[in-house]
Design an enzyme around this catalytic site. Structure first.
Site, PDB file in Angstrom:
ATOM      1  N   ASP A  88      17.907 -43.155 -42.570  1.00  0.00           N
ATOM      2  CA  ASP A  88      17.992 -42.318 -43.779  1.00  0.00           C
ATOM      3  C   ASP A  88      17.965 -43.258 -44.979  1.00  0.00           C
ATOM      4  OD1 ASP A  88      20.672 -43.255 -43.733  1.00  0.00           O
ATOM      5  OD2 ASP A  88      21.487 -41.312 -43.134  1.00  0.00           O
ATOM      6  N   HIS A  90      20.086 -47.384 -42.075  1.00  0.00           N
ATOM      7  CA  HIS A  90      20.697 -46.669 -43.204  1.00  0.00           C
ATOM      8  C   HIS A  90      20.365 -47.482 -44.454  1.00  0.00           C
ATOM      9  CE1 HIS A  90      22.681 -43.817 -40.649  1.00  0.00           C
ATOM     10  NE2 HIS A  90      23.167 -44.793 -39.904  1.00  0.00           N
ATOM     11  N   GLU A 106      27.665 -51.357 -33.443  1.00  0.00           N
ATOM     12  CA  GLU A 106      28.275 -52.016 -34.602  1.00  0.00           C
ATOM     13  C   GLU A 106      29.328 -53.066 -34.222  1.00  0.00           C
ATOM     14  OE1 GLU A 106      29.542 -48.703 -37.034  1.00  0.00           O
ATOM     15  OE2 GLU A 106      27.525 -47.876 -37.108  1.00  0.00           O
TER      16      GLU A 106
HETATM   17  O1  9MR Z   1      26.796 -38.821 -38.910  1.00  0.00           O
HETATM   18  C1  9MR Z   1      28.046 -39.137 -38.342  1.00  0.00           C
HETATM   19  C2  9MR Z   1      29.135 -38.374 -39.081  1.00  0.00           C
HETATM   20  O2  9MR Z   1      29.020 -36.990 -38.859  1.00  0.00           O
HETATM   21  C3  9MR Z   1      30.496 -38.887 -38.647  1.00  0.00           C
HETATM   22  O3  9MR Z   1      31.495 -38.270 -39.441  1.00  0.00           O
HETATM   23  C4  9MR Z   1      30.539 -40.380 -38.804  1.00  0.00           C
HETATM   24  C5  9MR Z   1      31.878 -40.958 -38.407  1.00  0.00           C
HETATM   25  O4  9MR Z   1      31.862 -42.340 -38.399  1.00  0.00           O
HETATM   26  O5  9MR Z   1      29.534 -40.966 -38.000  1.00  0.00           O
HETATM   27  C6  9MR Z   1      28.268 -40.620 -38.449  1.00  0.00           C
HETATM   28  O6  9MR Z   1      27.272 -41.287 -37.710  1.00  0.00           O
HETATM   29  C7  9MR Z   1      27.317 -42.707 -37.721  1.00  0.00           C
HETATM   30  C8  9MR Z   1      26.779 -43.183 -36.385  1.00  0.00           C
HETATM   31  O7  9MR Z   1      27.468 -42.590 -35.327  1.00  0.00           O
HETATM   32  C9  9MR Z   1      26.839 -44.691 -36.277  1.00  0.00           C
HETATM   33  N1  9MR Z   1      26.182 -45.326 -37.394  1.00  0.00           N
HETATM   34  C10 9MR Z   1      26.563 -44.849 -38.731  1.00  0.00           C
HETATM   35  C11 9MR Z   1      26.424 -43.338 -38.798  1.00  0.00           C
HETATM   36  C12 9MR Z   1      26.710 -42.841 -40.209  1.00  0.00           C
HETATM   37  O8  9MR Z   1      28.019 -43.113 -40.573  1.00  0.00           O
END
Ligand code: 9MR
Length: 354
Positions: free
Chosen positions: A261, A231, A150
Site C-alpha cells: 500500500d 508499505h 518482522e
Molecule cells: O492490517 C492489519 C490490521 O488490521 C491490524 O490491526 C494490525 C495489527 O498489527 O496488523 C495489520 O497488518 C499488518 C501485518 O499483519 C504485518 N505487517 C504490517 C501490517 C500493517 O500494520
C-alpha cells in the site's frame, strides 16, 4: 462544507476512468505473477468489496485471522473459524492463499508474552502452535506461509526485541526453529520470511535481513522465499526495488511483494493521486523485472478499510480503490505495468518478465 464538496467532486473527477478490459488477475497471470489482496473477515459482508475481490484478484491473505492471538488465544486452545471463512472465500473464487503469520512479536496471544519461558518450554509451545495451525491448513493447502514476520528491528538492523529473541538469545535460533517446524507441518507450502522497509538499498534493515537469510540458507534452513511487505509513501518508493529483490533471489529464494500500500498525508490532491499511480506502476514493474518475483499482494482493496489511519492518523488513501470503490490512477498504473513495455530504467538489472 463548500470546500469538502468541491474536494469530493475533484477527487471523483480524479478517479480512474480506465478500467482494464481484462481484470488485473488475468493481466497478471499473462505476465507470470499473481495479484493478491488482504482480506479481513468483516470485508466479506461488503458486497461491493467482494465483487472487486472476485473480479480482480487470484490470491488472498487473511489480514488478521491466522495470527497467533486469533488461532491460539489461550494455551493449546485453537480456533480456526475466522481463518476458515477466509479460506472458503478464497476457494470459492479459485484464489490461492498466503498464510499470515506463524511467529510474530505483534498480535501475539497475551499469554505468550506474559509467561516466563525456558528455551525448552518455548520450543514446545512454538511447535504446538505451528503443528496445529500450519498442520490444519496444510490440508487446503496454502500456497505460501509467512513463517516469521518482522524479525529485524527498525534501528540499525538489530534483531527485533521480542519474547522469542529474549528466550532464544539469537534471532537465528528461533527463526531456524520456526522454519524447520513449518517445513515439517506444512510441507506443501512455500515458506517465507517477511518484513517491511527492506525494499531499498543501503538500508541497515534490508542488509540485516539479507545476511540472516544467507546464514540460515547456508545451514540448510528451509526458507523458500523472502516477502517484501511494501508499505510505502507516495513519491518515496525506493528507486532500486528491482536490485534489492534480485539480490535476495541470488541467494536461491523466491521473492514476493506481500502487503503493498502506498500512503500519503491527507488530504489527497490530484498531484498525489497521479504520483501514487506512478508509484504503483513502479512497484509492479520492479517485480516483473525479477524472474523469481512470484506476485504482489495489496494490503486491502479500498481506502474505506485500511490499517493506516489507526496507526498514522494524518495519513491514508493508500489503496487502489477509493472509499466509494472508484478505481484511482493507481489502477491505471498497475494496468500500465502489466500491459506495456517497461522503460529501460525500470528493468535494470532484472532479467524478468517485461
Ligand atoms: O492490517 C492489519 C490490521 O488490521 C491490524 O490491526 C494490525 C495489527 O498489527 O496488523 C495489520 O497488518 C499488518 C501485518 O499483519 C504485518 N505487517 C504490517 C501490517 C500493517 O500494520
Amino acid at each position: 462544507m463548500k470546500f469538502s464538496l468541491i474536494s469530493a467532486v475533484a477527487l471523483l473527477a480524479a478517479a480512474s476512468t480506465v478500467e482494464a478490459a481484462a481484470p488485473l488477475k488475468d493481466l497478471a497471470s499473462k505476465k507470470g505473477i499473481y495479484i493478491g489482496a488482504a482480506l479481513g473477515n468483516g470485508n466479506l459482508a461488503d458486497a461491493e468489496f467482494v465483487k472487486i475481490l472476485k473480479r480482480e484478484f487470484n490470491h488472498i491473505t487473511p489480514e488478521n485471522s491466522m495470527k497467533w492471538e486469533v488461532t491460539e488465544p489461550s494455551p493449546a486452545t485453537f480456533s480456526f473459524g475466522l481463518g476458515d471463512e477466509i479460506v472458503e472465500a478464497a476457494l470459492a473464487q479459485k484464489a490461492k492463499l498466503r498464510g499470515h503469520t506463524l511467529v510474530w512479536h505483534s498480535q501475539l496471544a497475551p499469554w505468550v508474552n506474559q509467561a516466563t519461558w525456558t528455551k525448552a518450554n518455548l520450543t514446545y509451545a512454538i511447535e504446538r502452535h505451528i503443528k496445529a495451525v500450519a498442520g490444519y491448513y496444510n490440508n487446503v493447502p496454502l500456497d505460501h506461509w509467512d513463517v516469521v514476520n518482522e524479525v529485524i528491528s527498525d534501528s540499525n538492523g538489530l534483531p527485533r526485541d521480542s519474547v522469542f529473541l529474549k528466550t532464544f538469545g539469537s534471532v537465528d535460533a528461533y527463526v531456524e526453529l520456526a522454519f524447520r517446524l513449518a517445513k515439517k507441518y506444512a510441507p506443501k507450502s512455500k515458506l517465507y520470511i517477511n518484513d517491511y522497509n527492506m525494499e531499498g538499498e543501503a538500508i541497515a534493515k534490508s542488509d540485516a535481513l539479507y545476511e540472516l537469510t544467507k546464514r540460515l540458507l547456508k545451514k540448510g534452513v528451509p526458507i523458500d522465499g523472502v516477502g517484501a511487505q511494501g508499505h510505502m509513501l507516495v513519491g518515496q518508493v525506493p528507486s532500486n526495488i528491482t536490485a534489492v529483490l534480485e539480490k535476495f533471489t541470488k541467494l536461491g529464494v523466491d521473492v514476493a511483494i506481500t502487503e503493498l500500500d502506498i500512503r500519503a498525508t491527507l488530504p489527497f490532491t490530484q498531484d498525489k493521486l497521479d504520483q501514487q499511480g506512478k508509484d504503483y506502476e513502479a512497484v509492479f514493474r520492479a517485480c516483473l523485472a525479477v524472474k523469481r518475483c512470484k506476485g504482489i499482494t495489496l494490503w486491502g482493496i479500498t481506502d474505506k478499510y485500511s490499517w493506516i489511519p489507526g496507526v498514522f492518523p494524518t495519513e491514508g488513501a493508500a489503496l487502489v480503490w477509493d472509499e466509494n470503490y472508484q478505481p484511482k490512477p493507481a489502477y491505471d498504473g498497475i494496468v500500465r505495468a502489466l500491459t506495456t513495455k517497461a522503460p529501460a530504467s525500470y528493468t535494470k538489472p532484472g532479467k524478468g518478465k517485461n
